[in-house]
Enzyme design. Structure first.
Site, PDB file in Angstrom:
ATOM      1  N   PHE A 193      -4.481   3.649  14.662  1.00 34.02           N
ATOM      2  CA  PHE A 193      -4.794   4.670  13.666  1.00 34.02           C
ATOM      3  C   PHE A 193      -5.866   4.059  12.770  1.00 34.02           C
ATOM      4  CE2 PHE A 193      -2.059   8.483  13.258  1.00 34.02           C
ATOM      5  CZ  PHE A 193      -1.300   8.319  14.400  1.00 34.02           C
ATOM      6  N   ALA A 219       1.090   1.627  11.669  1.00 36.25           N
ATOM      7  CA  ALA A 219       1.419   0.919  10.419  1.00 36.25           C
ATOM      8  C   ALA A 219       0.167   0.648   9.606  1.00 36.25           C
ATOM      9  CB  ALA A 219       2.114  -0.404  10.747  1.00 36.25           C
ATOM     10  N   ASN A 253       0.852  -1.191   0.000  1.00 39.57           N
ATOM     11  CA  ASN A 253       0.000   0.000   0.000  1.00 39.57           C
ATOM     12  C   ASN A 253       0.888   1.242   0.000  1.00 39.57           C
ATOM     13  OD1 ASN A 253       0.509   0.914   2.821  1.00 39.57           O
ATOM     14  ND2 ASN A 253      -0.351  -1.104   3.282  1.00 39.57           N
ATOM     15  N   LYS A 292     -11.566  -3.514  17.794  1.00 45.46           N
ATOM     16  CA  LYS A 292     -10.173  -3.943  17.976  1.00 45.46           C
ATOM     17  C   LYS A 292      -9.736  -3.891  19.439  1.00 45.46           C
ATOM     18  CE  LYS A 292      -8.800  -3.097  13.262  1.00 45.46           C
ATOM     19  NZ  LYS A 292      -7.683  -3.471  12.399  1.00 45.46           N
ATOM     20  N   PRO A 335      -3.114 -11.757  10.423  1.00 40.18           N
ATOM     21  CA  PRO A 335      -3.466 -11.515  11.824  1.00 40.18           C
ATOM     22  C   PRO A 335      -3.618 -10.015  12.056  1.00 40.18           C
ATOM     23  CG  PRO A 335      -1.131 -12.052  11.602  1.00 40.18           C
ATOM     24  CD  PRO A 335      -1.760 -12.270  10.255  1.00 40.18           C
ATOM     25  N   ASP A 336      -4.504  -9.644  12.974  1.00 37.05           N
ATOM     26  CA  ASP A 336      -4.666  -8.227  13.304  1.00 37.05           C
ATOM     27  C   ASP A 336      -3.771  -7.908  14.504  1.00 37.05           C
ATOM     28  OD1 ASP A 336      -5.731  -5.734  14.440  1.00 37.05           O
ATOM     29  OD2 ASP A 336      -7.148  -5.932  12.786  1.00 37.05           O
ATOM     30  N   LYS A 365     -14.282   0.855  14.845  1.00 39.94           N
ATOM     31  CA  LYS A 365     -13.004   0.127  14.803  1.00 39.94           C
ATOM     32  C   LYS A 365     -12.364   0.103  16.198  1.00 39.94           C
ATOM     33  CE  LYS A 365     -11.078   0.235  10.492  1.00 39.94           C
ATOM     34  NZ  LYS A 365     -10.391   0.890   9.388  1.00 39.94           N
TER      35      LYS A 365
HETATM   36  O1  PMT Z   1       2.859   6.225   6.451  1.00 37.32           O
HETATM   37  P1  PMT Z   1       2.297   7.567   6.014  1.00 37.32           P
HETATM   38  O2  PMT Z   1       2.467   7.819   4.524  1.00 37.32           O
HETATM   39  O3  PMT Z   1       2.798   8.705   6.862  1.00 37.32           O
HETATM   40  O4  PMT Z   1       0.701   7.518   6.224  1.00 37.32           O
HETATM   41  C1  PMT Z   1       0.198   7.435   7.525  1.00 37.32           C
HETATM   42  C2  PMT Z   1      -0.971   6.432   7.612  1.00 37.32           C
HETATM   43  C3  PMT Z   1      -2.123   6.948   6.779  1.00 37.32           C
HETATM   44  C4  PMT Z   1      -0.547   5.038   7.127  1.00 37.32           C
HETATM   45  C5  PMT Z   1      -1.339   6.348   9.131  1.00 37.32           C
HETATM   46  O5  PMT Z   1      -1.675   7.619   9.597  1.00 37.32           O
HETATM   47  C6  PMT Z   1      -2.518   5.387   9.343  1.00 37.32           C
HETATM   48  O6  PMT Z   1      -3.673   5.700   9.171  1.00 37.32           O
HETATM   49  N1  PMT Z   1      -2.181   4.127   9.734  1.00 37.32           N
HETATM   50  C7  PMT Z   1      -3.143   3.036   9.894  1.00 37.32           C
HETATM   51  C8  PMT Z   1      -3.438   2.456   8.548  1.00 37.32           C
HETATM   52  C9  PMT Z   1      -4.379   1.260   8.629  1.00 37.32           C
HETATM   53  O7  PMT Z   1      -3.959   0.154   8.394  1.00 37.32           O
HETATM   54  O8  PMT Z   1      -5.576   1.544   9.013  1.00 37.32           O
HETATM   55  P2  PMT Z   1      -6.787   0.450   9.216  1.00 37.32           P
HETATM   56  O9  PMT Z   1      -7.985   1.275   9.430  1.00 37.32           O
HETATM   57  O10 PMT Z   1      -6.764  -0.527   8.077  1.00 37.32           O
HETATM   58  O11 PMT Z   1      -6.363  -0.311  10.532  1.00 37.32           O
HETATM   59  C10 PMT Z   1      -6.754   0.148  11.815  1.00 37.32           C
HETATM   60  C11 PMT Z   1      -5.692  -0.176  12.811  1.00 37.32           C
HETATM   61  O12 PMT Z   1      -5.483  -1.594  12.849  1.00 37.32           O
HETATM   62  C12 PMT Z   1      -4.333   0.447  12.555  1.00 37.32           C
HETATM   63  O13 PMT Z   1      -3.810   0.848  13.795  1.00 37.32           O
HETATM   64  C13 PMT Z   1      -3.503  -0.695  11.956  1.00 37.32           C
HETATM   65  O14 PMT Z   1      -2.108  -0.569  12.293  1.00 37.32           O
HETATM   66  C14 PMT Z   1      -4.124  -1.903  12.647  1.00 37.32           C
HETATM   67  N2  PMT Z   1      -4.054  -3.164  11.886  1.00 37.32           N
HETATM   68  C15 PMT Z   1      -4.705  -3.298  10.700  1.00 37.32           C
HETATM   69  C16 PMT Z   1      -4.689  -4.509  10.035  1.00 37.32           C
HETATM   70  C17 PMT Z   1      -3.965  -5.579  10.594  1.00 37.32           C
HETATM   71  N3  PMT Z   1      -3.899  -6.762   9.990  1.00 37.32           N
HETATM   72  N4  PMT Z   1      -3.304  -5.411  11.753  1.00 37.32           N
HETATM   73  C18 PMT Z   1      -3.346  -4.230  12.408  1.00 37.32           C
HETATM   74  O15 PMT Z   1      -2.756  -4.086  13.475  1.00 37.32           O
END
Ligand code: PMT
Length: 306
Positions: free
Chosen positions: A228, A177, A113, A246, A208-209, A242
């Site tokens: 995030f 991340a 991504n 989570k 895995p999350d 979320k």
């Molecule tokens: O890296 P940059 O270019 O500076 O951009 C920053 C960002 C947009 C990546 C950052 O600010 C951000 O939003 N990060 C979270 C991105 C994400 O995966 O969002 P999500 O809504 O899909 O996931 C929600 C949360 O679950 C996040 O904390 C993510 O780290 C976590 N997650 C998601 C999937 C997974 N399999 N495991 C996780 O831990």
């Protein structure tokens, strides 16, 4: 500096000094990427010189690229880390995830991504500047190791989860991340060959999350876990949901639709969502978002010290 030349006041002071040295290089991109500069910087880092930057963007010479001087507040933050200044998070261990994950399809291709790692790296630097012992676990990205922070580089979501669990216990976890939600069901050991008229099919399985796993850890759950949420629609509604699903304590919701330019850009417009509700923050640089978040974290741990 790398070769001990001391033919002007600045290089003479550097050669004579026994203090911790921090460099904030700024120059034209071609100069910065020249193999001579690259190996001189490697040499300085191997001798314990701290480095902050350079940033990327428009340069004084009119070029665009790596080599821009980082902003003075970032240099100040790096000075605080280099000096080991005591801050509001002294004595605490913080863990931060940043960047994308790469999920291999075959030896040459992967699923990824647009995350650059900038937001997560900025959070790690801000935590370290407040005195937290900080471990940054990052997926593949072009950013340099920030000074004074232990950096673990991984490729896939599964590796990131293993690295996160390995560095526990931690008091604070910030999961910035952009972890791939899926990986390839069957990773090919050989490059998939192109055959005229045939389209390969790849099937995906769920990764895995990491955030949910960390939040459900019973014995060594960090006291404060912040996720995030990357949303393209119904920002606050989806992010609030979320946070609940989570099991994290706070979630920082950011609009990642293409027009927002958040992925890879330098600014972010976020909402901080806690059990008390949602708070809209003005558009800020990612460094300012990180600093504001860390201010809130410090306030959470010891409101009297902030
Ligand atoms: O890296 P940059 O270019 O500076 O951009 C920053 C960002 C947009 C990546 C950052 O600010 C951000 O939003 N990060 C979270 C991105 C994400 O995966 O969002 P999500 O809504 O899909 O996931 C929600 C949360 O679950 C996040 O904390 C993510 O780290 C976590 N997650 C998601 C999937 C997974 N399999 N495991 C996780 O831990």
């Amino acid at each position: 500096m790398a070769h001990g030349l001391a033919d002007d006041p600045a290089s003479t002071v550097l050669l004579a000094s026994t203090a911790q040295i921090l460099v904030a290089p700024a120059m034209n991109t071609a100069m910065w990427e020249n193999p001579a500069t690259v190996s001189n910087m490697d040499l300085l880092r191997s001798r314990g010189v701290f480095q902050v930057g350079p940033g990327e963007g428009e340069l004084a010479c009119g070029d665009f690229g790596a080599g821009r001087m980082v902003e003075p507040p970032e240099i100040l933050e790096a000075i605080n880390i280099a000096l080991g200044s005591s801050g509001a998070l002294e004595g605490l261990h913080a863990l931060v995830t940043a960047g994308p994950t790469h999920e291999p399809i075959d030896p040459v291709r992967y699923l990824a991504n647009r995350s650059s790692g900038k937001q997560g790296f900025a959070v790690a630097a801000a935590l370290a500047a407040e005195g937290a012992r900080t471990t940054l676990i990052t997926g593949p990205c072009a950013l340099l190791d920030p000074p004074g922070i232990e950096v673990v580089r991984v490729e896939t979501a599964e590796e990131m989860l293993a690295a996160v669990l390995k560095v526990l216990p931690a008091d604070i976890a910030v999961c910035a991340a952009a972890v791939a939600d899926w990986r390839i069901d069957h990773r090919h050991s050989m490059k998939i060959k192109k055959h005229a008229g045939q389209q390969p099919t790849i099937s995906l399985i769920e990764n895995p999350d990491i955030l949910a796993t960390l939040s459900a850890t019973s014995d060594s759950r960090p006291a404060l876990i912040i996720g995030f949420a990357a949303e393209t629609d119904k920002l606050v509604e989806n992010a609030t949901d979320k946070r609940r699903r989570k099991g994290c304590d706070w979630i920082v919701a950011n609009d990642v639709s293409l027009k927002s330019g958040v992925f890879g850009g330098d600014t972010n417009t976020v909402h901080l969502i806690t059990h008390e509700g949602s708070e809209a923050w003005p558009t800020m640089t990612k460094v300012e978002v990180a600093r504001s978040l860390v201010h809130r974290i410090a306030n959470h741990f010891d409101p009297r010290r902030v």
